[in-house]
Design a protein around this motif. Structure first.
Motif, PDB file in Angstrom:
ATOM      1  N   ALA A 178      -5.070  -2.714  -0.572  1.00  0.00           N
ATOM      2  CA  ALA A 178      -3.890  -3.366   0.006  1.00  0.00           C
ATOM      3  C   ALA A 178      -3.728  -3.006   1.478  1.00  0.00           C
ATOM      4  O   ALA A 178      -3.318  -3.842   2.294  1.00  0.00           O
ATOM      5  CB  ALA A 178      -2.640  -2.966  -0.773  1.00  0.00           C
ATOM      6  N   ALA A 179      -4.061  -1.767   1.836  1.00  0.00           N
ATOM      7  CA  ALA A 179      -3.981  -1.352   3.241  1.00  0.00           C
ATOM      8  C   ALA A 179      -4.999  -2.112   4.091  1.00  0.00           C
ATOM      9  O   ALA A 179      -4.709  -2.496   5.236  1.00  0.00           O
ATOM     10  CB  ALA A 179      -4.214   0.149   3.353  1.00  0.00           C
ATOM     11  N   ILE A 180      -6.180  -2.347   3.534  1.00  0.00           N
ATOM     12  CA  ILE A 180      -7.197  -3.129   4.259  1.00  0.00           C
ATOM     13  C   ILE A 180      -6.706  -4.556   4.476  1.00  0.00           C
ATOM     14  O   ILE A 180      -6.845  -5.123   5.569  1.00  0.00           O
ATOM     15  CB  ILE A 180      -8.532  -3.104   3.490  1.00  0.00           C
ATOM     16  CG1 ILE A 180      -9.110  -1.682   3.484  1.00  0.00           C
ATOM     17  CG2 ILE A 180      -9.526  -4.089   4.100  1.00  0.00           C
ATOM     18  CD1 ILE A 180     -10.312  -1.513   2.587  1.00  0.00           C
ATOM     19  N   PHE A 181      -6.106  -5.145   3.434  1.00  0.00           N
ATOM     20  CA  PHE A 181      -5.534  -6.487   3.569  1.00  0.00           C
ATOM     21  C   PHE A 181      -4.452  -6.501   4.648  1.00  0.00           C
ATOM     22  O   PHE A 181      -4.378  -7.424   5.464  1.00  0.00           O
ATOM     23  CB  PHE A 181      -4.934  -6.947   2.239  1.00  0.00           C
ATOM     24  CG  PHE A 181      -5.889  -7.688   1.353  1.00  0.00           C
ATOM     25  CD1 PHE A 181      -6.169  -9.029   1.571  1.00  0.00           C
ATOM     26  CD2 PHE A 181      -6.500  -7.053   0.291  1.00  0.00           C
ATOM     27  CE1 PHE A 181      -7.048  -9.721   0.750  1.00  0.00           C
ATOM     28  CE2 PHE A 181      -7.380  -7.729  -0.541  1.00  0.00           C
ATOM     29  CZ  PHE A 181      -7.658  -9.067  -0.309  1.00  0.00           C
TER      30      PHE A 181
ATOM     31  N   PRO B 145       0.811  -1.226   0.000  1.00  0.00           N
ATOM     32  CA  PRO B 145       0.000   0.000   0.000  1.00  0.00           C
ATOM     33  C   PRO B 145       0.840   1.270   0.000  1.00  0.00           C
ATOM     34  O   PRO B 145       0.447   2.279  -0.600  1.00  0.00           O
ATOM     35  CB  PRO B 145      -0.838  -0.118   1.280  1.00  0.00           C
ATOM     36  CG  PRO B 145      -0.201  -1.166   2.103  1.00  0.00           C
ATOM     37  CD  PRO B 145       0.473  -2.091   1.148  1.00  0.00           C
ATOM     38  N   ALA B 146       2.004   1.232   0.639  1.00  0.00           N
ATOM     39  CA  ALA B 146       2.857   2.421   0.666  1.00  0.00           C
ATOM     40  C   ALA B 146       3.369   2.760  -0.734  1.00  0.00           C
ATOM     41  O   ALA B 146       3.310   3.919  -1.170  1.00  0.00           O
ATOM     42  CB  ALA B 146       4.031   2.208   1.617  1.00  0.00           C
ATOM     43  N   VAL B 147       3.853   1.754  -1.453  1.00  0.00           N
ATOM     44  CA  VAL B 147       4.391   2.005  -2.797  1.00  0.00           C
ATOM     45  C   VAL B 147       3.272   2.405  -3.754  1.00  0.00           C
ATOM     46  O   VAL B 147       3.439   3.308  -4.586  1.00  0.00           O
ATOM     47  CB  VAL B 147       5.148   0.765  -3.315  1.00  0.00           C
ATOM     48  CG1 VAL B 147       5.613   0.987  -4.752  1.00  0.00           C
ATOM     49  CG2 VAL B 147       6.352   0.462  -2.429  1.00  0.00           C
ATOM     50  N   LEU B 148       2.115   1.763  -3.640  1.00  0.00           N
ATOM     51  CA  LEU B 148       0.994   2.113  -4.513  1.00  0.00           C
ATOM     52  C   LEU B 148       0.487   3.526  -4.231  1.00  0.00           C
ATOM     53  O   LEU B 148       0.158   4.278  -5.155  1.00  0.00           O
ATOM     54  CB  LEU B 148      -0.139   1.104  -4.336  1.00  0.00           C
ATOM     55  CG  LEU B 148       0.091  -0.276  -4.951  1.00  0.00           C
ATOM     56  CD1 LEU B 148      -1.003  -1.243  -4.518  1.00  0.00           C
ATOM     57  CD2 LEU B 148       0.150  -0.190  -6.468  1.00  0.00           C
ATOM     58  N   GLY B 149       0.414   3.890  -2.962  1.00  0.00           N
ATOM     59  CA  GLY B 149       0.015   5.248  -2.623  1.00  0.00           C
ATOM     60  C   GLY B 149       1.018   6.270  -3.121  1.00  0.00           C
ATOM     61  O   GLY B 149       0.648   7.341  -3.626  1.00  0.00           O
ATOM     62  N   TYR B 150       2.285   5.941  -2.990  1.00  0.00           N
ATOM     63  CA  TYR B 150       3.360   6.799  -3.494  1.00  0.00           C
ATOM     64  C   TYR B 150       3.241   6.966  -5.012  1.00  0.00           C
ATOM     65  O   TYR B 150       3.386   8.067  -5.552  1.00  0.00           O
ATOM     66  CB  TYR B 150       4.685   6.157  -3.094  1.00  0.00           C
ATOM     67  CG  TYR B 150       5.932   6.756  -3.685  1.00  0.00           C
ATOM     68  CD1 TYR B 150       6.297   8.068  -3.432  1.00  0.00           C
ATOM     69  CD2 TYR B 150       6.779   5.976  -4.476  1.00  0.00           C
ATOM     70  CE1 TYR B 150       7.462   8.599  -3.961  1.00  0.00           C
ATOM     71  CE2 TYR B 150       7.945   6.500  -5.001  1.00  0.00           C
ATOM     72  CZ  TYR B 150       8.274   7.807  -4.741  1.00  0.00           C
ATOM     73  OH  TYR B 150       9.430   8.326  -5.271  1.00  0.00           O
ATOM     74  N   GLU B 151       2.929   5.869  -5.702  1.00  0.00           N
ATOM     75  CA  GLU B 151       2.757   5.932  -7.153  1.00  0.00           C
ATOM     76  C   GLU B 151       1.579   6.834  -7.532  1.00  0.00           C
ATOM     77  O   GLU B 151       1.677   7.646  -8.466  1.00  0.00           O
ATOM     78  CB  GLU B 151       2.527   4.529  -7.717  1.00  0.00           C
ATOM     79  CG  GLU B 151       2.313   4.509  -9.220  1.00  0.00           C
ATOM     80  CD  GLU B 151       2.028   3.121  -9.761  1.00  0.00           C
ATOM     81  OE1 GLU B 151       1.745   3.014 -10.963  1.00  0.00           O
ATOM     82  OE2 GLU B 151       2.088   2.147  -8.984  1.00  0.00           O
ATOM     83  N   ALA B 152       0.474   6.702  -6.809  1.00  0.00           N
ATOM     84  CA  ALA B 152      -0.695   7.542  -7.095  1.00  0.00           C
ATOM     85  C   ALA B 152      -0.356   9.023  -6.928  1.00  0.00           C
ATOM     86  O   ALA B 152      -0.754   9.863  -7.748  1.00  0.00           O
ATOM     87  CB  ALA B 152      -1.850   7.154  -6.177  1.00  0.00           C
TER      88      ALA B 152
END
Length: 224
Positions: free
Chosen positions: A207-210, A86-93
């Motif tokens: 992903a953060a929920i998971f 979730p951190a990398v995906l949020g960073y990408e967004a």
């Protein structure tokens, strides 16, 4: 994170990469935000022709992608396992939104494209190998070769008959995503970046929920 989630997320991310790459290709007049083999070839051609005015943009894109790969990998290494994705995906967004904001404020191509390349470089750190094929990457040359290799194995009965399906799905995901990116840019121009930013942000939330569920399900250490 189970295998189904990894495969599904990987295919969505590969489609997202195709979307951003097609948008960048149209906007940048033949350069890429994630396909660095093409940019490296373009860079070499410009250098070979002593066309130094056109060297800058592919160099910026290559440097941005490399920097994004370093930053994304660093995040995935330093952040505890359940929260790395979730951190990398949020960073990408956030990077894609930054590309949109900068692109609207400063029309020079290289600045917005730099953020797009950083985002695509970061994305490759999200998922690793998934049961024999690489899901979630922003490039599919290796997947296409692996597809051919596994088809040959299936035809010669030296490998599983459907072992090629995963690599074929990765290639198809990039194809569909690139088609969507080209269509979206034709209608929305740079505002089309809202779409991959929203997708990446939504995946980060899921992903953060998971990760949160995984954390709450972990047994507590025994009392001493």
């Amino acid at each position: 994170m189970n295998r189904s989630w990894q495969v599904g997320t990987g295919l969505v991310l590969t489609a997202l990469a195709g979307f951003v790459d097609a948008l960048g290709f149209v906007r940048l007049g033949g350069l890429y935000t994630s396909f660095m083999s093409g940019n490296t070839t373009q860079l070499s051609v410009f250098l070979g022709h002593a066309d130094f005015a056109h060297v800058v943009l592919p160099a910026i894109l290559i440097g941005g992608f490399l920097g994004g790969a370093i930053l994304g990998s660093g995040l995935s290494i330093l952040i505890p396992s359940p929260w790395a994705t979730p951190a990398v995906l949020g960073y990408e967004a956030l990077l894609i939104l930054a590309a949109l904001g900068v692109g609207l404020a400063i029309p020079e191509l290289g600045i917005a494209a730099f953020f797009m390349a950083v985002a695509m470089g970061s994305q490759n750190a999200v998922l690793a190998q998934v049961k024999g094929f690489r899901a979630g990457t922003t490039f599919v040359t290796g997947a296409l070769f692996s597809l051919g290799q596994k088809v040959a194995q299936a035809l010669t009965r030296t490998g599983p008959p459907f072992g090629w399906v995963g690599d074929g799905a990765v290639w198809a995901a990039l194809l569909v995503g690139a088609f969507g990116g080209a269509v979206a840019y034709a209608r929305l121009e740079l505002y089309a970046l809202f779409i991959p930013a929203a997708v990446s942000g939504l995946l980060a939330l899921v992903a953060a929920i998971f990760a949160l569920r995984h954390q709450t399900m972990m047994p507590e250490p025994p009392a001493t």
